[in-house]
Design a protein around this motif. Sequence first.
Motif, PDB file in Angstrom:
ATOM      1  N   GLU A  71      22.331  35.500  13.754  1.00  0.00           N
ATOM      2  CA  GLU A  71      21.283  36.777  13.905  1.00  0.00           C
ATOM      3  C   GLU A  71      21.447  37.185  12.514  1.00  0.00           C
ATOM      4  OE1 GLU A  71      23.481  39.217  16.644  1.00  0.00           O
ATOM      5  OE2 GLU A  71      22.803  38.223  18.365  1.00  0.00           O
ATOM      6  N   ARG A  72      22.350  37.296  11.670  1.00  0.00           N
ATOM      7  CA  ARG A  72      22.382  37.857  10.401  1.00  0.00           C
ATOM      8  C   ARG A  72      21.589  37.309   9.488  1.00  0.00           C
ATOM      9  NH1 ARG A  72      27.943  40.471   8.577  1.00  0.00           N
ATOM     10  NH2 ARG A  72      27.062  42.027  10.022  1.00  0.00           N
ATOM     11  N   LEU A  73      21.656  35.915   9.397  1.00  0.00           N
ATOM     12  CA  LEU A  73      20.777  35.140   8.653  1.00  0.00           C
ATOM     13  C   LEU A  73      19.176  35.342   8.980  1.00  0.00           C
ATOM     14  CD1 LEU A  73      21.127  33.174   6.480  1.00  0.00           C
ATOM     15  CD2 LEU A  73      21.264  31.062   8.299  1.00  0.00           C
ATOM     16  N   ALA A  74      19.035  35.301  10.298  1.00  0.00           N
ATOM     17  CA  ALA A  74      17.626  35.395  10.820  1.00  0.00           C
ATOM     18  C   ALA A  74      16.819  36.658  10.132  1.00  0.00           C
ATOM     19  CB  ALA A  74      17.614  35.443  12.435  1.00  0.00           C
ATOM     20  N   ASP A  75      17.606  37.797  10.224  1.00  0.00           N
ATOM     21  CA  ASP A  75      17.040  39.033   9.500  1.00  0.00           C
ATOM     22  C   ASP A  75      16.784  38.895   8.099  1.00  0.00           C
ATOM     23  OD1 ASP A  75      16.942  40.254  11.762  1.00  0.00           O
ATOM     24  OD2 ASP A  75      18.911  40.933  11.771  1.00  0.00           O
ATOM     25  N   GLU A  76      17.335  37.626   7.400  1.00  0.00           N
ATOM     26  CA  GLU A  76      17.067  37.795   6.028  1.00  0.00           C
ATOM     27  C   GLU A  76      15.822  36.947   5.558  1.00  0.00           C
ATOM     28  OE1 GLU A  76      21.783  37.390   4.309  1.00  0.00           O
ATOM     29  OE2 GLU A  76      20.466  35.586   4.287  1.00  0.00           O
ATOM     30  N   THR A  77      15.338  37.227   4.316  1.00  0.00           N
ATOM     31  CA  THR A  77      14.262  36.476   3.690  1.00  0.00           C
ATOM     32  C   THR A  77      14.538  36.158   2.193  1.00  0.00           C
ATOM     33  OG1 THR A  77      12.895  38.033   4.843  1.00  0.00           O
ATOM     34  CG2 THR A  77      11.962  36.915   2.934  1.00  0.00           C
ATOM     35  N   GLY A  78      14.585  34.825   2.018  1.00  0.00           N
ATOM     36  CA  GLY A  78      14.910  34.449   0.653  1.00  0.00           C
ATOM     37  C   GLY A  78      16.199  33.568   0.524  1.00  0.00           C
ATOM     38  N   TYR A  79      16.948  33.394   1.586  1.00  0.00           N
ATOM     39  CA  TYR A  79      18.052  32.593   1.411  1.00  0.00           C
ATOM     40  C   TYR A  79      17.972  31.157   1.457  1.00  0.00           C
ATOM     41  CZ  TYR A  79      17.621  31.417   6.398  1.00  0.00           C
ATOM     42  OH  TYR A  79      16.948  30.985   7.439  1.00  0.00           O
ATOM     43  N   TYR A  80      18.872  30.596   0.869  1.00  0.00           N
ATOM     44  CA  TYR A  80      18.752  29.169   0.597  1.00  0.00           C
ATOM     45  C   TYR A  80      19.677  28.333   1.680  1.00  0.00           C
ATOM     46  CZ  TYR A  80      17.021  30.022  -4.018  1.00  0.00           C
ATOM     47  OH  TYR A  80      16.166  30.641  -5.081  1.00  0.00           O
ATOM     48  N   LYS A  81      19.246  27.361   2.315  1.00  0.00           N
ATOM     49  CA  LYS A  81      20.079  26.333   3.142  1.00  0.00           C
ATOM     50  C   LYS A  81      19.622  24.957   3.205  1.00  0.00           C
ATOM     51  CE  LYS A  81      21.503  26.406   8.156  1.00  0.00           C
ATOM     52  NZ  LYS A  81      21.354  26.824   9.469  1.00  0.00           N
ATOM     53  N   TYR A  82      20.735  24.205   2.677  1.00  0.00           N
ATOM     54  CA  TYR A  82      20.796  22.818   2.425  1.00  0.00           C
ATOM     55  C   TYR A  82      21.546  22.293   3.477  1.00  0.00           C
ATOM     56  CZ  TYR A  82      18.595  24.137  -2.116  1.00  0.00           C
ATOM     57  OH  TYR A  82      17.977  24.473  -2.881  1.00  0.00           O
ATOM     58  N   PRO A  83      21.391  21.033   4.128  1.00  0.00           N
ATOM     59  CA  PRO A  83      22.353  20.322   4.812  1.00  0.00           C
ATOM     60  C   PRO A  83      23.739  19.941   4.159  1.00  0.00           C
ATOM     61  CG  PRO A  83      20.062  19.245   4.757  1.00  0.00           C
ATOM     62  CD  PRO A  83      19.999  20.111   3.793  1.00  0.00           C
ATOM     63  N   PHE A  84      24.599  20.630   4.934  1.00  0.00           N
ATOM     64  CA  PHE A  84      26.143  20.413   4.173  1.00  0.00           C
ATOM     65  C   PHE A  84      26.389  19.017   3.800  1.00  0.00           C
ATOM     66  CE2 PHE A  84      30.554  20.753   3.594  1.00  0.00           C
ATOM     67  CZ  PHE A  84      30.639  21.884   2.648  1.00  0.00           C
ATOM     68  N   GLY A  85      26.809  18.545   2.580  1.00  0.00           N
ATOM     69  CA  GLY A  85      27.167  17.180   2.298  1.00  0.00           C
ATOM     70  C   GLY A  85      26.212  16.717   1.668  1.00  0.00           C
ATOM     71  N   THR A  86      25.034  17.321   1.359  1.00  0.00           N
ATOM     72  CA  THR A  86      24.014  16.600   0.583  1.00  0.00           C
ATOM     73  C   THR A  86      23.953  16.652  -0.991  1.00  0.00           C
ATOM     74  OG1 THR A  86      22.285  18.242   1.087  1.00  0.00           O
ATOM     75  CG2 THR A  86      22.523  16.446   2.611  1.00  0.00           C
ATOM     76  N   ARG A  87      24.911  17.917  -1.249  1.00  0.00           N
ATOM     77  CA  ARG A  87      25.087  18.162  -2.531  1.00  0.00           C
ATOM     78  C   ARG A  87      26.562  18.718  -2.716  1.00  0.00           C
ATOM     79  NH1 ARG A  87      20.177  22.074  -4.509  1.00  0.00           N
ATOM     80  NH2 ARG A  87      18.446  20.955  -3.890  1.00  0.00           N
ATOM     81  N   ARG A  88      27.026  18.900  -4.022  1.00  0.00           N
ATOM     82  CA  ARG A  88      28.276  19.350  -4.086  1.00  0.00           C
ATOM     83  C   ARG A  88      28.095  20.817  -3.778  1.00  0.00           C
ATOM     84  NH1 ARG A  88      31.915  17.054  -7.112  1.00  0.00           N
ATOM     85  NH2 ARG A  88      31.420  15.061  -8.299  1.00  0.00           N
ATOM     86  N   ALA A  89      29.326  21.382  -3.256  1.00  0.00           N
ATOM     87  CA  ALA A  89      29.079  22.628  -2.444  1.00  0.00           C
ATOM     88  C   ALA A  89      29.800  23.794  -3.043  1.00  0.00           C
ATOM     89  CB  ALA A  89      29.594  22.435  -1.072  1.00  0.00           C
ATOM     90  N   MET A  90      29.596  25.064  -3.236  1.00  0.00           N
ATOM     91  CA  MET A  90      30.296  26.163  -3.710  1.00  0.00           C
ATOM     92  C   MET A  90      30.054  27.357  -2.776  1.00  0.00           C
ATOM     93  SD  MET A  90      29.329  28.222  -7.126  1.00  0.00           S
ATOM     94  CE  MET A  90      30.171  29.849  -7.546  1.00  0.00           C
ATOM     95  N   ALA A  91      31.186  27.967  -2.440  1.00  0.00           N
ATOM     96  CA  ALA A  91      30.963  29.080  -1.431  1.00  0.00           C
ATOM     97  C   ALA A  91      31.103  30.424  -2.468  1.00  0.00           C
ATOM     98  CB  ALA A  91      32.182  29.254  -0.502  1.00  0.00           C
ATOM     99  N   LEU A  92      30.148  31.282  -2.459  1.00  0.00           N
ATOM    100  CA  LEU A  92      30.258  32.443  -3.252  1.00  0.00           C
ATOM    101  C   LEU A  92      30.805  33.638  -2.226  1.00  0.00           C
ATOM    102  CD1 LEU A  92      29.577  33.888  -5.927  1.00  0.00           C
ATOM    103  CD2 LEU A  92      27.282  34.056  -5.251  1.00  0.00           C
ATOM    104  N   CYS A  93      31.869  34.144  -2.611  1.00  0.00           N
ATOM    105  CA  CYS A  93      32.533  35.141  -1.723  1.00  0.00           C
ATOM    106  C   CYS A  93      32.476  36.469  -2.608  1.00  0.00           C
ATOM    107  CB  CYS A  93      33.862  34.717  -1.573  1.00  0.00           C
ATOM    108  SG  CYS A  93      34.115  33.255  -0.740  1.00  0.00           S
ATOM    109  N   TYR A  94      32.197  37.382  -1.822  1.00  0.00           N
ATOM    110  CA  TYR A  94      32.119  38.873  -2.304  1.00  0.00           C
ATOM    111  C   TYR A  94      33.293  39.357  -1.541  1.00  0.00           C
ATOM    112  CZ  TYR A  94      30.756  43.318  -4.290  1.00  0.00           C
ATOM    113  OH  TYR A  94      30.660  44.531  -4.999  1.00  0.00           O
ATOM    114  N   PRO A  95      34.487  40.234  -2.062  1.00  0.00           N
ATOM    115  CA  PRO A  95      35.594  40.873  -1.358  1.00  0.00           C
ATOM    116  C   PRO A  95      35.144  42.075  -0.914  1.00  0.00           C
ATOM    117  CG  PRO A  95      35.889  40.870  -3.831  1.00  0.00           C
ATOM    118  CD  PRO A  95      34.273  40.083  -3.742  1.00  0.00           C
TER     119      PRO A  95
END
Length: 582
Positions: free
Chosen positions: A11-35
Amino acid sequence: MSWQIERKLAERLADETGYYKYPFGTRRAMALCYPNTYEVAMSNLGMQIIYREVNERADWLCERAFLPDKELAALYAKERSPLLTLENGRPLCDFEIIGLSVSFEMDYFNIPAMLEQGRVPVLAADREETDPLVVMGGPVAFFNPEPLSPFVDVCLIGEGEGLIHSFLDAYTAGREAGESRQALLRRLAKVPGVYVPSLYRHEYDEDGRLRAIVPEDGAPASVRRQWRELTGPGETVVATPHTEFGAMYLIEIARGCGRHCRFCMAGYCYRRPRVRPLEYVKEAVLRGKRLGKKIGLMGAAISDYPYIDELVEFIRSQGLAFSCASLRADSITPAIVKGLAESGQKTITLAPEAGSTHMRDIINKGITEEHLLHSIDLATAAGIRHVRMYIMIGLPMETDEDIEGIVTMTRRVQAHMASIGNKGKITLSINPFIPKPCTPFQWMAMTDQKTVEKRLSYIKKALDKDKQIEILAEPLRQCYIQGVLARGDRRVGQLLALAHQYGGVKGWKRAVKELRFDVQGFLYTERPVDAVLPWSVLDMGLDANYLVKELELARKGAFTIPCFDGCRRCHVCGGGDGDGMD
């Protein structure tokens, strides 16, 4: 993953405009965390910029994770689920790199909690070859990362747009070469602007004072802060209604400040001042218009932007409302306040910081009471009737007369408002001064809490009965914890680790007692200017004696003029090419 958590994230993602989403495993992966929570995090433009930078590479994907809000936290606890990313719902332990974007000291307590919930070993020393590399960026990373050094493997020192790419390139090369974790860290330490805490040994004398910071394994003796010209985009990447500024499209119009306020960490560490071209900002405004957003102008001193009047007129010509943070009283213009009034703003926010000329001279604020009154005249004429003023108490060299000056200034502002027919409210936002690294006041003691409480009580008693005056103050306990975290060394990191075991910030007092940490001695003792400071290994590009000279000028109440073209006083510019290596 439970269906309830999955639904909330979707639901949260559906309310967003402009996010990026790639199939997991197709690229090296980084998680960006805001505390902090999603609502706070997605108001942070710096985090959004790095999110875009990584995702626009061909070889990496970047997903986001946040501290769960109360509703999500209950679901996570019920399902015993690891902390998941928003885009693909992956636990943090599935990523090669975990990036921490850290801006505020009180968020430090959330970092070990997020790592633990993400199934990542909390302490860097406990991580093995297959564990993610935990990398910290954001303002506190290049002011003083030491209190968080037990939890992070790497710190990025400086502005991230260019630095993130040189870091990722070096990381990728090391991984493709099959290097061990330790060899990879040594490789990364050679990248300009990359600080690896484990490659530096902190030595203390018999009295517990930091005596030396010794680089090991070929690590550089100092790490130079990186900065760059504002050539890339600086605006909202992911638009969402679920943030503090959900109705706004944020645009960074300038970075850095050359006013030399001696208490301001950002003024020294984001030096030199840079502005974005007006044409770029206008184009960004139009992108915000297409999303139906109000425009939020971001920068250290919005009214100092050299094209501010033309920009405001353009925004209003597009039928758009705009907002901005506090304004400098000596550079505010009729066009700004007229535009704010037309945008529906009811309050003008000014930051005199102190009530007396004596105190404003010490901190080099550079504004007068006449500037304040003139700003209020302009605001009132435009229809803005309420005034908010930011004030600090407990500043270095502050006297009782300076506290009385806050009351006197407020009364004079009130009388002036009445004289021009303005019956609006005055709000004083009062907070204690906290000495920050990389400023002329980095060696100064905090004013003891009882004195600050007494002075705050005096101001409240003098003004509180007036219904037209509102006084807001941050809880003092948190401010004094911030005082320890801001200038702490690695022993403060041990405090944080123990406090985490006892429940986070609520376990702070117990951890202090158990480790016998001398909080009062730490906060209330002035440090010698030749002391080795926890952040001494970091090079902000300032001349070695510059901050000492500014402290001497503060003691004299002498004025330092703002930055100007061709200035070479602090040596940050120094004729270099803007890559942080001049």
